[in-house]
Design a protein around this motif. Structure first.
Motif, short mmCIF file in Angstrom:
data_model
loop_
_atom_site.label_atom_id
_atom_site.label_comp_id
_atom_site.label_asym_id
_atom_site.label_seq_id
_atom_site.Cartn_x
_atom_site.Cartn_y
_atom_site.Cartn_z
N LEU A 43 0.83 -1.21 0.00
CA LEU A 43 0.00 0.00 0.00
C LEU A 43 0.86 1.26 0.00
CD1 LEU A 43 -2.98 -0.79 2.39
CD2 LEU A 43 -3.13 0.00 0.03
N GLN A 89 2.40 1.61 -3.53
CA GLN A 89 1.43 1.88 -4.59
C GLN A 89 0.69 3.19 -4.40
OE1 GLN A 89 2.76 -0.34 -6.70
NE2 GLN A 89 0.73 -0.61 -7.54
N THR A 90 0.37 3.52 -3.14
CA THR A 90 -0.52 4.67 -2.91
C THR A 90 0.05 5.68 -1.92
OG1 THR A 90 -1.70 3.65 -1.05
CG2 THR A 90 -2.51 3.14 -3.27
N ALA A 118 0.14 5.23 1.25
CA ALA A 118 -0.80 5.16 2.37
C ALA A 118 -0.10 5.32 3.71
CB ALA A 118 -1.55 3.83 2.33
N SER A 125 -3.66 -3.91 -8.98
CA SER A 125 -4.20 -2.58 -8.67
C SER A 125 -3.10 -1.58 -8.37
CB SER A 125 -5.15 -2.64 -7.48
OG SER A 125 -6.31 -3.34 -7.83
N GLU A 126 -3.31 -0.40 -8.86
CA GLU A 126 -2.39 0.70 -8.57
C GLU A 126 -3.06 1.79 -7.76
OE1 GLU A 126 -0.82 1.96 -12.32
OE2 GLU A 126 0.12 0.03 -12.71
N THR A 127 -4.33 1.56 -7.38
CA THR A 127 -5.07 2.56 -6.62
C THR A 127 -5.55 1.96 -5.31
OG1 THR A 127 -7.23 1.97 -7.55
CG2 THR A 127 -5.91 3.60 -8.78
N LEU A 128 -5.80 2.82 -4.36
CA LEU A 128 -6.31 2.38 -3.07
C LEU A 128 -7.66 1.69 -3.23
CD1 LEU A 128 -6.06 2.25 -0.01
CD2 LEU A 128 -7.13 4.51 0.08
N LEU A 129 -8.52 2.24 -4.05
CA LEU A 129 -9.85 1.66 -4.24
C LEU A 129 -9.76 0.24 -4.80
CD1 LEU A 129 -12.82 2.22 -3.88
CD2 LEU A 129 -12.87 3.19 -6.17
N GLY A 130 -8.87 0.03 -5.76
CA GLY A 130 -8.69 -1.31 -6.32
C GLY A 130 -8.18 -2.29 -5.29
#
Length: 182
Positions: A10, A13-14, A16, A69-74
């Motif tokens: 996380l 990628q984001t 976070a 996934s490259e996004t938090l939502l994904g």
């Protein structure tokens, strides 16, 4: 793999924060809790082996979604799917083992399942860390998803070719008439 590797994934990628990582992991746990509430209803509709296939399917798709996934939502969507699989896995395996194990060894069998789960969690970073350092965390999640898909296919095929026992064999008391006389 999720509790140990997901925070790093996380962050990479984001970006976070620790709070967001905790919320993401809670998403998986919450999803598993909600899905497990429906275990009884679903178990009555499908057999125990088919439910293992469904469990592996949810977890497989979840891990693949996390891995690509490259996004938090994904990633949150992947965690929710993985949690759904875990929500079916634990009650199904416990129920299955309890049903097919003689009462005299049932506690040992169920504690063996618990031991396997915790030992697997312990070994997970030891096994996955070298892989993730070589191919990256996304590819590692994707690879685990593919392995889980193989398990889903194997159990789906087993639903066709295997009839699982539904309850344990009763313990047989020896017949007093069969005892030798003295």
């Amino acid at each position: 793999m999720t509790p140990v590797q997901l925070p790093f994934y996380l962050e990479s990628q984001t970006g976070a924060s620790a709070t967001l990582v905790g919320a993401a992991l809670a998403t998986m746990t919450f999803s598993g809790g909600v899905v497990s509430l429906f275990y009884g209803r679903i178990r009555r509709s499908v057999g125990v082996i088919a439910l293992v296939a469904l469990t592996f399917s949810f977890m497989s798709v979840g891990y693949v979604v996390i891995g690509i996934s490259e996004t938090l939502l994904g990633i949150l969507a992947g965690l929710a799917l993985t949690g759904a699989g875990i929500g079916f896995l634990l009650p199904n395996l416990n129920t299955w083992i309890a049903a097919v194990t003689p009462e005299a060894v049932r506690g040992r069998a169920l504690s063996g399942l618990t031991s396997a789960i915790f030992i697997g969690q312990f070994l997970s970073p030891i096994v996955t860390r070298p892989v993730s350092e070589t191919v990256g965390l996304g590819a590692t999640f994707l690879g685990v998803g593919v392995v889980l898909a193989g398990g889903a296919v194997a159990f789906a095929l087993a639903t066709v070719y295997v009839t699982p026992p539904t309850e344990s064999e009763p313990e047989v008391e020896p017949n007093p008439a069969d005892r030798p006389t003295q």
